[in-house]
Design a protein around this motif. Structure first.
Motif, PDB file in Angstrom:
ATOM      1  N   MET A  79    -101.760 -27.417  24.567  1.00 10.06           N
ATOM      2  CA  MET A  79    -100.397 -26.999  24.906  1.00 10.06           C
ATOM      3  C   MET A  79     -99.984 -25.866  23.992  1.00 10.06           C
ATOM      4  O   MET A  79    -100.517 -25.723  22.885  1.00 10.06           O
ATOM      5  CB  MET A  79     -99.438 -28.164  24.727  1.00 10.06           C
ATOM      6  N   ASN A  80     -99.024 -25.079  24.465  1.00  9.83           N
ATOM      7  CA  ASN A  80     -98.572 -23.942  23.667  1.00  9.83           C
ATOM      8  C   ASN A  80     -97.130 -24.122  23.235  1.00  9.83           C
ATOM      9  O   ASN A  80     -96.362 -24.825  23.871  1.00  9.83           O
ATOM     10  CB  ASN A  80     -98.680 -22.649  24.478  1.00  9.83           C
ATOM     11  N   ILE A  81     -96.829 -23.472  22.123  1.00 13.14           N
ATOM     12  CA  ILE A  81     -95.429 -23.343  21.724  1.00 13.14           C
ATOM     13  C   ILE A  81     -95.105 -21.867  21.873  1.00 13.14           C
ATOM     14  O   ILE A  81     -95.810 -21.016  21.341  1.00 13.14           O
ATOM     15  CB  ILE A  81     -95.213 -23.774  20.265  1.00 13.14           C
ATOM     16  N   LEU A  82     -94.069 -21.566  22.612  1.00  9.55           N
ATOM     17  CA  LEU A  82     -93.758 -20.177  22.907  1.00  9.55           C
ATOM     18  C   LEU A  82     -92.412 -19.792  22.285  1.00  9.55           C
ATOM     19  O   LEU A  82     -91.365 -20.027  22.881  1.00  9.55           O
ATOM     20  CB  LEU A  82     -93.711 -19.958  24.427  1.00  9.55           C
ATOM     21  N   PRO A  83     -92.435 -19.243  21.085  1.00  7.96           N
ATOM     22  CA  PRO A  83     -91.170 -18.854  20.469  1.00  7.96           C
ATOM     23  C   PRO A  83     -90.654 -17.540  21.046  1.00  7.96           C
ATOM     24  O   PRO A  83     -91.374 -16.825  21.742  1.00  7.96           O
ATOM     25  CB  PRO A  83     -91.523 -18.704  18.991  1.00  7.96           C
TER      26      PRO A  83
END
Lengths: 873, 217
Positions: A79-83
């Motif tokens: 999964m990604n964290i997209l800031p």
């Protein structure tokens, strides 16, 4: 172990007092209802529709094997964290932000606070800065968030089925502006009503630029009293603003001011102020309601009279005669068949509270009724006290009928339809679809690709109000901003931008347009505008009340041509077209939250029904019966184990027919048939398609509120309705406990004197209850005989195992609902659904009792006396 | 009549039972070891789009955790920094480094840098960062010594038992507020200041829930 109680003999009140029931089956004691009560779960609760548990296992075997044996879930997916690329002001990931906005609806708007999570609106609340609403919102506002995310909304601009990009749309609008430059001959607009000052300004500009263009407005439901009545009564273009809080006695003449009238939330809050009784000897208002349908207002009435809508003029005339002390209106009251004592007592009560009472008439009632009501209010000295009049701009728009005439005369070359949905909801006698098809160029601007878009060459996609810049006025005239929470999805256009482009404005940006409008109303500074956006309202912008005086001479003109009194019967029924609680006029048809929410009165979800009175049901032979044990039992029930099987009826009005399920609704006028509008949509998403029947099909332009001359034929077929009215029925508990104000003043704790609780030993022994101000040590000492560590209390403390906690914490939460002021509008049901993300389950599952609402509103009926025949039959 | 079973078959039931017992034991041991977060999660070290070095930034340079994870004290999520935060320094330091190209791209276009999640709390668990760090639970308790990691990896199991260890005895794991972001500091208990830890628990009403609905809500 069961405890056995010696039940005392029933009190006189229990014997003679009201009897409460939820459905006619329950009232008639039908064996089928009793069988349903005795079951813990409704029939079929444990099986899937068409698939039982074994079959389900077989079907799912492959999926189970894949999930379990294939070890597909062994490694978590990446999964990604997209800031953000650049930080957004005020935004803290994970915390919501609140912005002021407003939901426009017809000629008013609800000021709201929208909760957004990283730019996604998820929930709305009422804007507490707007004092009359006190932070409240409505059922429709709560559900409106779902429409923003509706995957079946229009997802782009099209011309003859081909997609148009934003630039092409701008070119198209510019070309219309070019083509009609000069006088605008051949250009016509059909818009829905709006309370936006910016739109009003742009429309004025459009009319200036295209003086011969036709600007028509059409709303299928009328929610404000006709302005002709005000003109006839006072000679001014004014509208009433009722001050229910100041009225001790209120008479509603077919006015459902808790739902169908404009400003219903405003009025519901105001009414509650006069209704709330917190302690002994608090005053309380008294509500008289005369109505044909059974409405939320009627359900709050202290004195309710069932009367056909078409007889309201006669009733009002009779009341006016009594109060004004004249015989002038006697001809109008001729034929009225009802207990004169009701009118006399009601009139006496009103006169006794002159200046502190209020008479309100429904917006759908004819002008004569409103003029008479104005005369009564004037005579009683209510003008300026319990009802204010505010100046409104005289109606400058043409009607739908005028537009239809122009189209028939081939005078319209380009028709721009802004919002609305005339192909669905225009009066049946206009044959709107054919008219629309005869116009060479039709530009349709709308949120959904609906019945009207289907007959328009060009469809322009509208923005949701949560994605729009705009403004509006509340019912009292306060200007409120409509702020976007998110950029327009699918390149949607706001109505303001569209009109600005058609008017050839230099800067059609809606924000700039609203800024221009507000600059005229404030000091023009950016700061003032920002305060307006921040507060969510422009302070002091409410309409000022204007002094009015009733003019008897002028008002006589309203009675030049009066509708005749027509007695009603089985062969001459009255139909009453009602704004639906959930679909409104049909615009919310694809909203699953609203479709699944049970109607507050009928408790039917996912459908509408032809509502008939119990008397009419009996005459048609569909009323529940056969409750007595017989040798050959014939039983006729509405419900079968919680599912309603309604007879299908064919309703004929003026030769136009519709077929719909007949639902027997207690509390209706005997020969009035209520048709809720807004269902039976043919072109919408899969939520709204196939829900109910379209009542517009029998509606004429000369009788939008009610019509007479209808008849019903029972077809013999039946339709299953998802009616939750009998769900969770219980036996032998006094759930409904009511007393009138006198009884309350005599005994404020009357609720404890009902049913079992009045004579069974208390569950929590009084010994176990903590006394006021008692410390932990003292409490435990008293409880455990001076030894806090003792396992066994030395004192037998009632029968309680429970040690009452010490309620002295900093934060303590409790919730109570004042049922004296609860109008049953269902807003809390959908608000809870929105806040907690509760899914909808669909018609079939609701019928099985699987509705997932966390809040349920029951509707109980009472005939007043335990042994009375219901409804005066 | 000939015998159907040879004499040696007499021992067979016992052998079968023994075999099943051993097999069950081995299976239980294997599952306990291999199929729990202790084995499955610890050491997970995905490749990140930018080789950000915590040991350099947080360790050597001594940047506070909150400079980048700005919302950790306010919100349920600790939040990753916007590219703008990186550019505060990197517009001057190593402004042309090819390794920082995704950050510069994100800053210019607004498209996010696709950081790969290391610690994932499942949807059925509610976890709030702010309530932990503002009550003296240091980052290091759950994330390990991030200030010594070149690439961030999963250092602690994050199993339910792991959470409950602390929820049952918070006094053993708390730090003084000033030490929460100092990942090298010892807990109050390790410093022998148990009374301080207990005072902190009393003063701030630290009541970690142990009921199911405390986290599974």
């Amino acid at each position: 172990m069961k405890r056995k109680f010696d039940h005392p003999a029933p009190t006189p009140r229990a014997l003679a007092g009201p009897n409460y029931w939820r459905s006619l089956d329950e009232f008639s004691g039908a064996p089928g209802f009793k069988a349903h009560l005795e079951r813990e779960f409704p029939a079929g609760a444990s099986s899937l529709e068409g698939v039982d548990r074994r079959q389900f296992m077989k079907i799912m075997a492959a999926s189970f094997a894949l999930g379990g044996v294939g070890l597909a879930g062994c490694r978590r997916p990446e999964m990604n964290i997209l800031p953000y690329g650049r930080s957004v002001e005020y935004t803290v990931p994970g915390l919501p932000l609140y912005f002021a906005t407003a939901m426009p609806l017809r000629k008013s708007a609800l000021p709201l606070l929208a909760e957004t999570h990283q730019g996604r609106p998820t929930k709305v609340e009422g804007n507490p800065s707007y004092a009359p609403h006190g932070g409240a919102s409505s059922l429709l506002a709560q559900a409106s968030v779902l429409d923003l995310y509706d995957p079946e909304r229009a997802t782009g601009h099209t011309k003859d089925g081909r997609a148009l990009d934003a630039a092409a749309v701008n070119d198209l609008l510019a070309s219309i502006h070019q083509a009609y430059a000069g006088n605008g001959e051949g250009l016509a607009f059909l818009a829905d009503e709006s309370a936006s000052p910016t739109r009003a300004r742009l429309v004025a500009q459009l009319r200036q630029k295209f003086p011969r263009a036709l600007w028509a407005e059409y709303e299928p439901v009328q929610d404000e009293p006709p302005v002709q009545a005000a003109l006839a009564s006072f000679g001014r273009s004014v509208k009433p603003l009722y001050r229910f809080a100041k009225a001790d006695r209120i008479l509603s003449i077919d006015a459902d001011f808790f739902h169908a009238e404009a400003g219903s939330l405003y009025y519901a809050r105001d009414f509650a102020k006069g209704r709330r009784v917190a302690k002994k000897d608090d005053p309380m208002n008294r509500l008289y309601v005369v109505e044909s349908a059974f409405t939320l207002t009627g359900s709050m009435a202290d004195h309710r009279l069932r009367l056909a809508s078409s007889h309201m003029l006669a009733f009002t005339a009779a009341l006016a005669n009594t109060i004004l002390g004249t015989e002038m209106f006697a001809p109008l009251a001729q034929g009225l068949d009802l207990n004169p004592a009701w009118i006399a007592e009601c009139a006496k009560d009103l006169v006794g509270h002159a200046g502190k009472c209020l008479v309100v008439a429904g917006a759908h009632q004819p002008v004569q009724v409103h003029v008479l009501v104005n005369a009564i209010n004037a005579k009683l000295g209510n003008l300026g006290r319990t009802v204010d009049f505010v100046e409104i701009a005289p109606a400058g728009a043409s009607t739908l009928a005028a537009l239809a005439t122009a189209i028939k005369g081939r005078a319209v070359k380009t028709l721009v339809i802004l919002g609305g949905n005339p192909a669905y909801n225009a009066p049946a006698d206009l044959d709107w679809v054919a008219l629309q098809q005869s116009v060479p160029q039709v530009v349709r601007y709308g949120y959904y690709r609906d019945e009207t878009s289907a007959h328009a060459g060009i469809h322009l996609t509208a923005t949701h109000y949560l994605a729009s810049s705009g403004d509006a006025r509340t019912v009292d005239g306060t200007i409120v901003p409509v702020q976007p929470m998110i950029l327009p999805l699918f390149n949607g256009l706001t109505e303001v931008e569209l009109l600005a482009r058609l008017a050839g404005e230099e800067n059609p940006d809606p924000y700039a347009q609203v800024y221009t409008t507000l600059a005229h109303l404030t000091d023009g500074s950016k700061k003032a505008f920002e305060k307006f956006l921040h507060d969510g309202l422009l302070e002091g912008s409410a309409y000022p009340p204007v002094p009015v005086a009733f003019d008897p001479q002028r008002s006589a003109s309203a009675f030049a041509k009066n509708p005749a009194f027509v007695p009603l019967s089985l062969s001459n029924l009255e139909v009453r077209f009602a704004t639906d609680h959930k679909m409104d006029d049909g615009r919310f048809a694809n909203n699953g939250w609203l479709q699944e929410c049970p109607d507050p009165i009928t408790k039917i979800s996912w459908d509408n029904a032809i509502l008939v009175s119990p008397r009419l049901g009996k005459l048609l032979g569909i009323a529940p019966r056969g409750s007595q044990p017989q040798v050959a039992r014939v039983e006729e029930n509405e419900f079968d184990t919680g599912k309603e099987y309604a007879h299908l009826g064919e309703l004929t009005v003026d030769g136009r027919k519709i077929v719909g399920p007949l639902h027997i609704q207690p509390g209706l006028s005997n020969f009035t048939v209520v048709l809720p509008l807004g269902y039976g949509r043919s072109v919408t998403g899969h939520v709204g398609t196939g829900a109910g029947f379209n009542a517009y099909a029998v509606r004429r332009s000369d009788a939008p509120g009610f019509a007479t001359g209808a008849s019903i034929r029972v077809t013999g077929r039946r339709q299953k309705l998802a009616n939750v009215q009998e769900h969770w029925s219980m036996e032998g508990r006094d759930i409904v406990r009511e007393a009138n104000l006198t009884e309350f003043d005599a005994n404020p704790h009357f609720a404890a004197s009902f049913g079992m609780e009045s004579h069974t030993p208390p569950n929590l022994g009084t010994e176990g209850e903590r006394r006021p101000g008692e410390t932990d040590a003292a409490y435990l000492a008293r409880l455990h005989g001076g030894n806090p560590t003792a396992e066994q209390p030395s004192l037998p403390r009632g029968n309680s195992l429970y040690e009452t906690p010490n309620f002295d914490g900093l934060h303590q939460w409790g919730m109570s609902i004042d049922l004296n002021t609860c109008i049953g509008c269902n807003a809390c049901v959908v608000a809870c659904q929105a806040e907690n993300n509760i899914p909808i389950v669909g018609r079939e599952q609701v019928a099985r009792g699987r509705e997932m609402h966390w809040i349920r509103l029951d509707r109980y009926y009472s005939d007043g006396k335990a042994d009375a025949a219901p409804f005066g039959a | 009549m000939s015998k159907i079973f040879p004499k040696s078959a007499n021992a067979l039931p016992l052998q079968i039972v023994l075999f099943i017992v051993v097999l069950a034991g081995v299976a239980t041991a294997a599952v306990t070891y291999y199929a729990t977060p202790k084995y499955l999660r610890i050491g997970y070290e995905p490749v990140q789009p930018v080789p950000f070095d915590h040991s350099l930034h947080a360790g050597q340079l001594g940047l506070d955790c909150r400079y980048c994870h700005a919302s950790v004290e306010k919100s349920a999520t600790s939040s990753l920094p916007a590219a703008q935060t990186c550019m505060n320094c990197h517009s001057v330091i190593k402004p042309a480094s090819p390794l920082l190209a995704p950050v510069r791209h994100s800053y210019e276009t607004g498209e996010p840098v696709p950081w790969v999640k290391v610690h994932v709390a499942p949807d059925y668990v509610y976890f709030n960062h702010s309530v932990h760090v503002t009550r003296g639970v240091s980052c290091v308790e759950c994330h390990g010594k991030v200030n010594e990691m070149t690439t961030v990896y999963h250092a602690k199991p994050h199993s339910m038992g792991f959470c409950l260890d602390c929820h049952r005895q918070p006094e053993k794991f708390l730090r003084a507020p000033r030490d929460v972001y100092n990942l090298d500091s010892p807990t109050l208990a390790a410093q022998g200041k148990m009374d301080e830890a207990l005072a902190q628990i009393h003063q701030w009403k630290v009541k970690p829930p142990q009921s199911c609905s405390g986290c599974h809500r």
